[in-house]
Structure formats: structure tokens, C-alpha cells
Design a protein around this motif. Structure first.
Motif, PDB file in Angstrom:
ATOM      1  N   HIS A  43      -1.710  -6.114  -5.206  1.00  0.00           N
ATOM      2  CA  HIS A  43      -1.913  -7.465  -4.687  1.00  0.00           C
ATOM      3  C   HIS A  43      -1.063  -8.430  -5.514  1.00  0.00           C
ATOM      4  N   ARG A  76       0.839  -1.205   0.000  1.00  0.00           N
ATOM      5  CA  ARG A  76       0.000   0.000   0.000  1.00  0.00           C
ATOM      6  C   ARG A  76       0.866   1.245   0.000  1.00  0.00           C
ATOM      7  N   ASP A 120      -5.492  -1.750  -7.053  1.00  0.00           N
ATOM      8  CA  ASP A 120      -6.648  -0.918  -6.723  1.00  0.00           C
ATOM      9  C   ASP A 120      -6.174   0.508  -6.506  1.00  0.00           C
ATOM     10  N   THR A 160      -3.146   0.192  -3.874  1.00  0.00           N
ATOM     11  CA  THR A 160      -2.872  -1.105  -3.265  1.00  0.00           C
ATOM     12  C   THR A 160      -2.540  -2.105  -4.364  1.00  0.00           C
ATOM     13  N   GLY A 192      -3.285  -7.942  -8.998  1.00  0.00           N
ATOM     14  CA  GLY A 192      -4.292  -6.885  -9.062  1.00  0.00           C
ATOM     15  C   GLY A 192      -3.785  -5.578  -8.491  1.00  0.00           C
ATOM     16  N   GLY A 237      -9.665   1.907  -3.826  1.00  0.00           N
ATOM     17  CA  GLY A 237     -10.609   0.799  -3.703  1.00  0.00           C
ATOM     18  C   GLY A 237     -11.210   0.325  -5.004  1.00  0.00           C
ATOM     19  N   LYS A 238     -10.877   0.982  -6.113  1.00  0.00           N
ATOM     20  CA  LYS A 238     -11.409   0.592  -7.418  1.00  0.00           C
ATOM     21  C   LYS A 238     -10.321  -0.103  -8.235  1.00  0.00           C
ATOM     22  N   PRO A 239     -10.650  -1.202  -8.901  1.00  0.00           N
ATOM     23  CA  PRO A 239      -9.659  -1.938  -9.689  1.00  0.00           C
ATOM     24  C   PRO A 239      -9.078  -1.085 -10.814  1.00  0.00           C
ATOM     25  N   LEU A 240      -7.764  -1.218 -11.023  1.00  0.00           N
ATOM     26  CA  LEU A 240      -7.087  -0.530 -12.122  1.00  0.00           C
ATOM     27  C   LEU A 240      -6.595  -1.582 -13.100  1.00  0.00           C
ATOM     28  N   GLU A 241      -7.076  -1.511 -14.333  1.00  0.00           N
ATOM     29  CA  GLU A 241      -6.693  -2.478 -15.352  1.00  0.00           C
ATOM     30  C   GLU A 241      -5.343  -2.102 -15.958  1.00  0.00           C
TER      31      GLU A 241
END
Length: 225
Positions: free
Chosen positions: A135, A128, A142, A133, A140, A145-149
């Protein structure tokens, strides 16, 4: 993440390479002590999988040389010599783990992740920074809190920089970490620019609290904004 596999058994070495590539690692290999020593001192690796019994030397001697030279690298010993003496020697010389042969690939993957997690993230599952964040176990990202492609290369570049936050990263070690050792033979590193441009654009559009700065003539540095 780039891993060096030091193993003289051709079949086992190939099996490990294929399994690691499926896990999205960059896998490099050495089949003897001489090649392993050259690679370990020329290139950077996130982890070395090191066999003890090699046709032209002992893997423990390579550990001694790395330690004496101040080269800090994660090492997991893979050896059929499952003796207490070898384990103790390896750990005393700086190895992070010891996995006797034969082993299950699932256990090998788990041990690699554990070693990298301890060394780079203090044991935490996620990384973080600001509102971002990462993962690593699921590849993954974020932002707020929203996923970033991200594309695979964009993600690999970001993970490499995040694990070295605030440090000046030169183009060549970055390219080798993401594309492999052979990339050092490239005429230039222009191919990095397109990936970096897209990554910056995605981070900015998502409102990320981090920025990848260009240090002209040298490389890049990831900082909080």
C-alpha cells in the motif's frame, strides 16, 4: 521513490524538498537547465518536477531531449507561465501533468501520487503480487492479509523491486533510488546486503509468495515463488 526537483527559486525549491521528504520521497534538486540535463541523463527518477523558465534554458527543451533519447520518465511541469500554449507543448512533449504556480503542496503531493499510480500500477491504489499486498499511500505491506513490519529502507527496497518485478536490477540504480544520487560515490554497496538480508528473512518468516533472488555479479530480481 526518487524525485528530481528542477526549480531555480531557492526558497520554493527548499520548501518542496522538505515537503517531499516528509512524505518519504528521496528528493534531488537542480537549480538550472545544465544541472537538470546532467542529472536527468545520468540518474533514474520516478518523477521530475520541471520548471519551464530556467536561468540558462527552457524546461520544454529538456523534455524534447529526453523524448528524443527515448528516456521515459514521469514529468510534472511546475510553471508560472499558465498559458494554454505551454500546457499543450508540454503534454505533447511527454509531460504527464501541468501544475501552475502558485500551488498548494497538498495538491502537488496528490498529483505526484496520481502520476506514479497511473504509470506503475495502472491506476490501482495497491500493488498485489502472489499473497503480498503493498500500500504505497500508507507505506504498509500485508502478507496473506496480515501486516508485515518493515524498516523504512526495507520497505523502500521492496517497493522499488516490486515496481520492477521480474527485471534484473543492478545494485547501483537500486542504491541511488533508495539512498539518493550521491551514493554513487560510495566505494562499494555492501550496505545494501544487510538490508536485503533482513528483508528476505522477514518475507520468508511471513510466508510471502515472492522471493528476492541474487544474480551474482549483477544485482537482484524479485519473482513469485
Amino acid at each position: 521513490m526518487k524525485i528530481l526537483i528542477v526549480e531555480d527559486n531557492d526558497d520554493l525549491r527548499e520548501i518542496i524538498v522538505r515537503s517531499l521528504e516528509k512524505e518519504r520521497y528521496v528528493a534531488e534538486t537542480a537549480a538550472c537547465y545544465a544541472d537538470a540535463r546532467t542529472k536527468a541523463f545520468v540518474y533514474e527518477y520516478d518523477c521530475i518536477l520541471l520548471d519551464i523558465m530556467l536561468p540558462d534554458g527552457n524546461g520544454l527543451e529538456l523534455l524534447r531531449e529526453l523524448h528524443a533519447a527515448g528516456r521515459r520518465v514521469n514529468v510534472i511541469i511546475l510553471s508560472a507561465k499558465d498559458s494554454i500554449e505551454d500546457k499543450v507543448k508540454g503534454l505533447e512533449l511527454g509531460a504527464d501533468d501541468y501544475l501552475p504556480k502558485p500551488f498548494h503542496l497538498a495538491e502537488l503531493h496528490a498529483r505526484i501520487k496520481s502520476v506514479l499510480r497511473r504509470q506503475m500500477r495502472g491506476g490501482e491504489q495497491a500493488i498485489r503480487i502472489a499473497n503480498v499486498t503493498i500500500h504505497p499511500d500508507t507505506f504498509g505491506v500485508d502478507v496473506g492479509g496480515k501486516p508485515l513490519e518493515l524498516s523504512r529502507k526495507e520497505y523502500d527496497i521492496m517497493l522499488y523491486l516490486v515496481n520492477r518485478q521480474g527485471r534484473l536490477i543492478e545494485k547501483q540504480p537500486l542504491a541511488e533510488a533508495v539512498w539518493g544520487d550521491d551514493i554513487d560515490q560510495a566505494d562499494n554497496f555492501d550496505f545494501i546486503y544487510a538490508q536485503m538480508k533482513n528483508l528476505r528473512k522477514r518475507l520468508k518468516a511471513a510466508g510471502a509468495g515472492i522471493e528476492i533472488k541474487t544474480v551474482y555479479g549483477f544485482g537482484y530480481k524479485l519473482v513469485e515463488t
